[in-house]
Write an enzyme that holds these catalytic residues in place. Structure first.
Site, mmCIF file in Angstrom:
data_model
loop_
_atom_site.group_PDB
_atom_site.id
_atom_site.type_symbol
_atom_site.label_atom_id
_atom_site.label_comp_id
_atom_site.label_asym_id
_atom_site.label_seq_id
_atom_site.Cartn_x
_atom_site.Cartn_y
_atom_site.Cartn_z
ATOM 1 N N GLU B 35 -4.264 39.360 32.364
ATOM 2 C CA GLU B 35 -5.895 39.158 32.018
ATOM 3 C C GLU B 35 -6.918 39.751 32.757
ATOM 4 O OE1 GLU B 35 -7.430 36.063 31.501
ATOM 5 O OE2 GLU B 35 -9.464 37.677 31.853
ATOM 6 N N ILE B 42 -12.669 31.452 30.263
ATOM 7 C CA ILE B 42 -14.080 30.942 29.708
ATOM 8 C C ILE B 42 -13.776 29.556 30.526
ATOM 9 C CG2 ILE B 42 -15.011 30.013 28.195
ATOM 10 C CD1 ILE B 42 -15.587 32.888 27.764
ATOM 11 N N GLY B 186 -28.026 24.778 17.721
ATOM 12 C CA GLY B 186 -26.723 23.975 17.409
ATOM 13 C C GLY B 186 -26.410 22.272 18.196
ATOM 14 N N HIS B 449 -12.904 -5.474 38.230
ATOM 15 C CA HIS B 449 -14.490 -6.743 38.377
ATOM 16 C C HIS B 449 -14.552 -5.797 39.606
ATOM 17 C CE1 HIS B 449 -18.125 -8.670 37.054
ATOM 18 N NE2 HIS B 449 -17.828 -9.079 39.358
#
Lengths: 433, 470
Positions: B35, B42, B186, B449
């Site tokens: 790396e 990213i 975009g 619920h």
């Protein structure tokens, strides 16, 4: 107290079956011995008798259900005045009747070694693991999930497994056009194309397997993949046998009791029985530990059915007269075609005959029917030119081929057996001795 | 001397690469990871994670401005954009260190530098050249190379990010000050998330989309609700836009656009270009190999294999959808296939997509239009969050849950949600799709619920005879 009726093992090889019809309704009185239902086993449709007295309280598995594992509760029998339990009680005191034991053939014990894969092991609750979607699609397409191998986690049957079998014209292309991932879509297209290719392309319909088809597939695959076969053929002249047959048949009453009509096949059964007595090494089963040599000659006769084949057995053929063999064979064959054979009538032979003479076949070799060691393939009788003492003459000749398990029988023994068979056929008076 | 021979060498330490390395180590393979900059890629450093940290600040800002509704009185609300950015960076750093720790624990050999395929040596092993700052430092040899070098922002000609006036996601994540006027090009996940953040913090935001609607990958109905909500928040949205020339002044930018045949000049302080990404296919030694590249992505088969035996590609490098969880899934699939395990090809219709704009958007599978196009006879069920008790409690009543079923089989074809917390809830439908549940199991499932997730149940009910609470 309510008693569970469990799916019975109606034959030694049965692991699952189909309830074709319930003959009793819920609420009907049932006596021990009454026929509760008709059950399609791996070989035939059988009547299933109640072992209990009482009232048929509840049918747990509706008729028409396929793939019911042996040992699964299919109904509840209650006593008069007793409430029907809503669900299956879990109370340990609850009586569970044992599944009817697999009908014991005297040979079954011997067979356990050789036919373990088709064994009579009672499997309890062998649940099919499939996704809800796979189940639903299979049901709609009439596919038996038991015939599928799951590709999901722990063999779970998924939609793709069902659809691999029955590619629907609609859904499959749908998947192709949907994937935006280039590699994925290529892959899917390839898979679909491959399947299409394998299936021969064009339009087709998918016919689910019958239980019989599955058994045939399994047993013959087992045979061809585990038994080292070899084949020995010989030509046999039939003129003397045919003449004797005409003579004997003329002795029969035309109608009524005692009427008979010997077929060539009946006589070949007898000839085989005689040869097996003379060369008993062929009347055998190979097992890992030892060779099993049978005392009796029980000859399985292959009978073709619309959807497969079955092999009813002429028991102790070596001791029976041609007439007895003929009457028995006729009766067995007609019941075989009606799907009414009892398991002991088609399971446990020691030698098989497959006759395709009526189809005009010149020669073929058959697959050994395990755990037997040999099968005789009989072809059509034809007039052929033969040379006798340097002279040409016409004779009625058929070619027979013996397929043999080389683990049990060696080449010389097979040749010896064929010689004995040929002698019996060509000197047919031995058949009536 | 350090080990230089491995079973697997992974190029790239993002959510594809580092997961591949971890899984390989779990399976007992010796593995090296190369790396160049940041472990976590990213996603962790310049994508998923830091944007969410910024959006958390936007959410708090939003709540602070609404506190009166909940019975609070607060005084002057002020924020420091640099501190917000600093927190976002700290979050990334913490998680990146977490990855480093995980790799160390798994005994993965991590090499700092740029990795590159460098042909094969005798014995058919691949050579991977690792270089640091342009200098070749060492060569690793390996049976298998997994390329996981990810992707970077796509730039349109004339709109290339300059880091000053035209930003890519990178600059947009670390603003020194809040732009007063912001133009976002975009309206996909990246564009809408930045629009949400900057608008919430007070920027005057305009968002441009070339397609006829924003979030063009989502279901049309969801797009429409999102557009309405964004506009309500004050974001100006232009769709069907044709981009013209960009003129830069000292402190501002003017972009000429055509919308519905009319030309307009938009002047703004900052432009953010969020027009998709391209794979990092360069400088990894693909030249001279059989590996094929198509439109900036490496072509692979269903097991992530390239055309070169022993070389694999995963994640963004291997094509869409460009999602961290897709990369991680391919990483596991690829490594397990190498280890001889049975694996199944990735099915893109079972990959969820999440956008953390406000309101959030989450989806899986087919949109309604797509399902119809493909030829399904469908049943659609919808449930608005306005009718959900918990949504009312939370004051988050904007939103909709929409489900699409195959009428014939009851298969859940797609699920589309917009509203609070939907990114946390979509997994329920993903499980249903992956487990091949039908409407029957979903209807029978008991939802707790009060939760917003009850709306997921109600939407299914709506597709089959009627929701109970709407």
């Amino acid at each position: 107290m309510a008693t569970e009726v469990l799916m019975p093992a109606l034959s030694p090889t049965m692991t699952e079956g189909k309830i074709t019809r319930w003959l009793k309704k819920e609420g009907d009185k049932v006596a021990s011995g009454d026929v509760l239902a008709e059950i399609e086993t791996d070989k035939a449709t059988m009547e299933f008798e109640s072992a209990e007295d009482g009232i048929l309280g509840r049918i747990l598995v509706p008729q028409g259900t396929k793939g019911i594992a042996v040992g699964v509760p299919i109904a509840l029998i209650v006593q008069k005045g007793e409430a029907v339990p809503a669900t299956l009680p879990k109370d340990p005191a609850y009586v569970t009747s044992k599944p009817s034991p697999a009908i014991e053939d005297k040979n079954v014990l011997y067979f356990s070694g050789a036919s373990s894969s088709s064994g009579a092991v009672v499997s309890h609750g062998s649940r099919i693991i499939a996704s809800p979607l796979a189940r639903r699609i299979a049901k709609e397409k009439g596919i038996d999930l038991a015939t599928l191998k799951g590709s999901g986690p722990h063999g779970r049957i998924l939609r793709r497994d069902v659809e691999a079998l029955a590619i629907s014209s609609k859904v499959q292309p749908a998947v192709n056009t949907t994937l935006s991932c280039e590699h994925a879509s290529t892959q899917q297209t390839n898979q679909a194309a491959l399947l299409q290719e394998n299936l021969g392309g064009g339009s087709y319909k998918v016919v689910p397997h019958t239980t019989m088809r599955k058994v045939i597939a399994r047993r013959l695959t087992e045979s061809k993949s585990t038994i080292p076969h070899f084949y020995v053929s010989v030509d046999v002249e039939l003129d003397a046998l045919l003449a004797l047959r005409t003579q004997l048949n003329s002795l029969s009453n035309v109608e009524g009791a005692g009427a008979f009509k010997l077929s060539v096949n009946d006589m070949l059964i007898k000839a085989s029985a005689i040869a097996l007595k003379q060369v008993p090494e062929v009347n055998a089963t190979y097992t890992e530990e030892a060779m099993v040599l049978y005392d009796n000659v029980d000859i399985s006769v292959a009978v073709s059915l619309d959807d497969g084949l079955i092999t009813p057995i002429i028991r102790q053929a070596e001791l029976k007269s041609l007439k007895t063999i003929s009457l028995e064979a006729k009766e067995l064959i007609s019941r075989a075609r009606a799907g009414k054979l009892k398991p002991e009538e088609f399971q446990g032979g020691t030698f098989s005959i497959s006759n395709m003479g009526m189809y005009g076949v010149k020669n073929f070799s058959a697959v050994v029917n395990p755990p037997q060691s040999a099968i005789l393939a009989v072809s059509a009788a034809q007039q052929r030119a033969v040379v006798v003492h340097g002279e040409l003459k016409v004779a009625t000749v058929m070619t027979v081929t013996l397929s043999v398990d080389h683990r049990a029988v060696d080449g010389a023994t097979a040749a010896k057996w064929l010689a004995a068979f040929k002698a019996a056929v060509q000197s047919p008076m031995t058949l009536v001795l | 001397m350090n080990q230089t021979e491995f079973d697997i060498v992974v190029l790239g330490g993002g959510p594809g690469g580092y997961v591949a390395a971890l899984r390989a180590a779990q399976l007992g393979l010796s593995v090296a990871l190369v790396e160049a900059k940041h472990l976590g890629g990213i996603c962790l450093n310049w994508g998923c994670v830091p944007t969410k940290a910024l959006l958390r600040a936007a959410e708090i800002n939003h709540l602070l401005h609404d506190v009166q509704e909940y019975g609070f009185n607060v005084g002057d609300i002020r924020f420091d954009i640099q501190k917000i950015v600093a927190r976002s960076r700290a979050v990334s750093k913490q998680l990146s260190m977490g990855v480093s720790h995980l790799l160390k624990k798994a005994k993965v050999s991590v090499f700092e530098g740029v990795g590159k395929l460098n042909g094969k040596e005798a014995g058919n092993k691949w050579k991977v050249l690792v270089s640091q700052e342009g200098k070749n430092s060492l060569t690793l040899t390996t049976q298998h190379v997994i390329l996981a070098t990810g992707a970077r922002a796509r730039s349109l000609p004339g709109l290339e990010p300059d880091g000053v006036l035209v930003w890519s996601y990178k600059e947009a994540l670390i603003p020194e000050k809040l732009p007063q006027k912001l133009l976002i090009i975009g309206s996909g996940a990246i564009g809408t998330e930045f629009a949400s953040f900057y608008r919430a913090m007070g920027s005057d935001v305009t968002m441009l989309e070339a397609a006829p609607r924003i979030l063009p990958a989502e279901d049309e109905e969801i797009s429409a609700i999102a557009q309405k909500e964004f506009e309500k928040q004050g974001i100006r949205i232009l769709t069907g836009v044709k981009l013209g020339a960009l003129k830069k002044a000292k402190d501002s930018v003017t972009l000429q656009v055509d919308v519905a045949g009319k030309s307009e000049n938009i002047t703004t302080d900052i432009v953010i270009s969020a027009v998709g990404i391209v794979g990092n296919v360069e400088n990894i030694g693909l030249e001279g190999t059989k590996i094929r590249v198509n439109r900036n992505h490496v072509l692979i088969d269903a097991h992530c294999r390239t055309d070169e035996a022993g070389v694999y590609a995963i994640g963004d490098l291997a094509g869409p959808p460009w999602l961290a969880h897709k990369a991680s899934h391919e990483a596991v699939l690829c490594v397990e296939a190498i280890a001889g395990k049975e694996v199944h090809p990735l099915n893109v219709t079972k990959i969820p997509g999440c956008t953390y704009c406000k309101p959030q958007i989450a989806s899986v599978g087919y949109t309604e239009a797509r399902a119809k196009e493909v030829g399904y006879d469908i049943r659609v069920g919808k449930f608005p969050l306005l009718a959900n008790g918990k949504a009312v409690v939370m004051g988050e009543t904007t939103g909709l849950v929409k489900v699409i079923f195959d009428r014939q089989t009851g298969e859940l074809l797609g699920a589309h949600m917009i509203g609070a917390d939907v990114t946390e809830m979509i997994q329920g439908y993903v499980i249903a799709r992956t487990g091949e549940l039908t409407e029957a199991e979903l209807i029978e499932t008991i939802f707790p619920h009060p939760t917003i997730s009850e709306s997921m149940h109600e939407a299914v009910l709506a597709a089959y005879g009627g929701a109970l609470h709407f």
